[in-house]
Design a protein around this motif. Structure first.
Motif, mmCIF file in Angstrom:
data_model
loop_
_atom_site.group_PDB
_atom_site.id
_atom_site.type_symbol
_atom_site.label_atom_id
_atom_site.label_comp_id
_atom_site.label_asym_id
_atom_site.label_seq_id
_atom_site.Cartn_x
_atom_site.Cartn_y
_atom_site.Cartn_z
ATOM 1 N N VAL A 258 -5.277 0.467 5.582
ATOM 2 C CA VAL A 258 -4.490 1.013 4.474
ATOM 3 C C VAL A 258 -3.066 1.295 4.947
ATOM 4 O O VAL A 258 -2.092 0.963 4.260
ATOM 5 C CB VAL A 258 -5.150 2.293 3.900
ATOM 6 C CG1 VAL A 258 -4.184 3.055 3.000
ATOM 7 C CG2 VAL A 258 -6.410 1.942 3.128
ATOM 8 N N ASN A 259 -2.920 1.892 6.133
ATOM 9 C CA ASN A 259 -1.587 2.159 6.673
ATOM 10 C C ASN A 259 -0.809 0.863 6.881
ATOM 11 O O ASN A 259 0.376 0.790 6.568
ATOM 12 C CB ASN A 259 -1.683 2.952 7.989
ATOM 13 C CG ASN A 259 -2.136 4.381 7.767
ATOM 14 O OD1 ASN A 259 -1.969 4.935 6.689
ATOM 15 N ND2 ASN A 259 -2.705 4.984 8.783
ATOM 16 N N THR A 260 -1.496 -0.148 7.399
ATOM 17 C CA THR A 260 -0.847 -1.444 7.598
ATOM 18 C C THR A 260 -0.404 -2.028 6.268
ATOM 19 O O THR A 260 0.721 -2.521 6.131
ATOM 20 C CB THR A 260 -1.806 -2.417 8.310
ATOM 21 O OG1 THR A 260 -2.197 -1.855 9.566
ATOM 22 C CG2 THR A 260 -1.175 -3.769 8.529
ATOM 23 N N LEU A 261 -1.280 -1.968 5.265
ATOM 24 C CA LEU A 261 -0.943 -2.495 3.940
ATOM 25 C C LEU A 261 0.203 -1.717 3.301
ATOM 26 O O LEU A 261 1.075 -2.298 2.651
ATOM 27 C CB LEU A 261 -2.172 -2.485 3.032
ATOM 28 C CG LEU A 261 -3.256 -3.508 3.378
ATOM 29 C CD1 LEU A 261 -4.488 -3.291 2.506
ATOM 30 C CD2 LEU A 261 -2.744 -4.925 3.218
ATOM 31 N N GLU A 262 0.213 -0.392 3.483
ATOM 32 C CA GLU A 262 1.298 0.419 2.944
ATOM 33 C C GLU A 262 2.620 0.037 3.604
ATOM 34 O O GLU A 262 3.653 -0.063 2.938
ATOM 35 C CB GLU A 262 1.007 1.909 3.139
ATOM 36 C CG GLU A 262 -0.047 2.450 2.184
ATOM 37 C CD GLU A 262 -0.411 3.897 2.454
ATOM 38 O OE1 GLU A 262 -0.094 4.412 3.553
ATOM 39 O OE2 GLU A 262 -1.018 4.513 1.560
ATOM 40 N N THR A 263 2.585 -0.184 4.916
ATOM 41 C CA THR A 263 3.795 -0.599 5.636
ATOM 42 C C THR A 263 4.271 -1.954 5.132
ATOM 43 O O THR A 263 5.469 -2.159 4.889
ATOM 44 C CB THR A 263 3.515 -0.663 7.157
ATOM 45 O OG1 THR A 263 3.069 0.626 7.603
ATOM 46 C CG2 THR A 263 4.744 -1.065 7.931
ATOM 47 N N LEU B 123 3.627 -3.289 2.231
ATOM 48 C CA LEU B 123 4.079 -3.115 0.852
ATOM 49 C C LEU B 123 5.497 -2.558 0.822
ATOM 50 O O LEU B 123 6.344 -3.039 0.057
ATOM 51 C CB LEU B 123 3.129 -2.191 0.085
ATOM 52 C CG LEU B 123 3.483 -1.893 -1.368
ATOM 53 C CD1 LEU B 123 3.486 -3.172 -2.196
ATOM 54 C CD2 LEU B 123 2.513 -0.894 -1.958
ATOM 55 N N GLN B 124 5.779 -1.569 1.656
ATOM 56 C CA GLN B 124 7.120 -0.994 1.718
ATOM 57 C C GLN B 124 8.121 -2.046 2.171
ATOM 58 O O GLN B 124 9.217 -2.156 1.630
ATOM 59 C CB GLN B 124 7.160 0.228 2.649
ATOM 60 C CG GLN B 124 8.498 0.933 2.646
ATOM 61 C CD GLN B 124 8.894 1.434 1.272
ATOM 62 O OE1 GLN B 124 8.092 1.994 0.541
ATOM 63 N NE2 GLN B 124 10.144 1.207 0.891
ATOM 64 N N SER B 125 7.714 -2.839 3.151
ATOM 65 C CA SER B 125 8.577 -3.915 3.640
ATOM 66 C C SER B 125 8.852 -4.916 2.519
ATOM 67 O O SER B 125 9.984 -5.373 2.344
ATOM 68 C CB SER B 125 7.918 -4.611 4.833
ATOM 69 O OG SER B 125 8.658 -5.723 5.240
ATOM 70 N N GLN B 126 7.813 -5.262 1.753
ATOM 71 C CA GLN B 126 7.978 -6.189 0.629
ATOM 72 C C GLN B 126 8.886 -5.588 -0.436
ATOM 73 O O GLN B 126 9.720 -6.283 -1.008
ATOM 74 C CB GLN B 126 6.608 -6.547 0.028
ATOM 75 C CG GLN B 126 6.679 -7.622 -1.020
ATOM 76 C CD GLN B 126 7.149 -8.954 -0.478
ATOM 77 O OE1 GLN B 126 6.724 -9.372 0.576
ATOM 78 N NE2 GLN B 126 8.037 -9.615 -1.188
ATOM 79 N N LYS B 127 8.743 -4.275 -0.691
ATOM 80 C CA LYS B 127 9.616 -3.616 -1.665
ATOM 81 C C LYS B 127 11.065 -3.676 -1.202
ATOM 82 O O LYS B 127 11.966 -3.929 -2.006
ATOM 83 C CB LYS B 127 9.200 -2.158 -1.862
ATOM 84 C CG LYS B 127 7.976 -1.969 -2.718
ATOM 85 C CD LYS B 127 7.659 -0.493 -2.874
ATOM 86 C CE LYS B 127 6.424 -0.253 -3.708
ATOM 87 N NZ LYS B 127 6.114 1.183 -3.820
ATOM 88 N N ASP B 128 11.292 -3.435 0.096
ATOM 89 C CA ASP B 128 12.651 -3.512 0.634
ATOM 90 C C ASP B 128 13.206 -4.919 0.484
ATOM 91 O O ASP B 128 14.358 -5.101 0.075
ATOM 92 C CB ASP B 128 12.674 -3.086 2.109
ATOM 93 C CG ASP B 128 12.333 -1.606 2.298
ATOM 94 O OD1 ASP B 128 12.399 -0.842 1.308
ATOM 95 O OD2 ASP B 128 11.990 -1.216 3.437
#
Length: 143
Positions: free
Chosen positions: A53-58, A60-65
């Protein structure tokens, strides 16, 4: 003798109860050990899932950026494109303001081609002395 028999019977029952209790304790200990192992396995799975989940959140944040950067770039390119369109339109408008006379042109044919009235074309070009005599290569105003 009856008392001895009763004592032996009571002792026998007590030892059976004790052994039964011991067997039950062993079973309980085995169950507790089994449950502890299951809990450890589940905790390990939960830890693995939390890590994912932490990896996916990271990610996802990278994709948002990245999406934000792309969006800003697209907006910038869109603004530049609109500016270029405006410049191009201005150049087209300026180019349409003038017309170079060619062979067989008449003021009437030029006016019709440019979508303006013949009288308006004459007013825009007071330098034309004789509307029936146009010189090839002369440039006239059309707007």
């Amino acid at each position: 003798m009856k008392q001895t028999k009763n004592i032996i019977l009571v002792a026998s029952l007590m030892s059976t109860l004790v052994l039964t209790g011991c067997a039950s304790n062993d079973e309980l200990i085995a169950q507790q050990k089994n449950q502890t192992e299951q809990i450890s396995a589940l905790e390990s799975k939960v830890g693995t899932l939390e890590s994912k989940v932490n990896t996916l959140e990271t990610e996802l944040q990278s994709q948002k950026d990245t999406d934000s950067e792309i969006y800003q770039t697209v907006r910038k390119l869109d603004a530049e494109q609109n500016e270029l369109k405006a410049q191009a339109q201005k150049q087209v408008d300026e180019a349409v303001m003038y017309y170079t006379i060619k062979q067989d042109d008449t003021l009437y044919s030029i006016a019709r081609e440019q979508g303006i009235a013949l009288e308006d074309l004459l007013q825009l070009n007071p330098q034309i002395d004789n509307p029936k005599r146009l010189l090839i290569g002369d440039v006239i105003n059309t707007k």
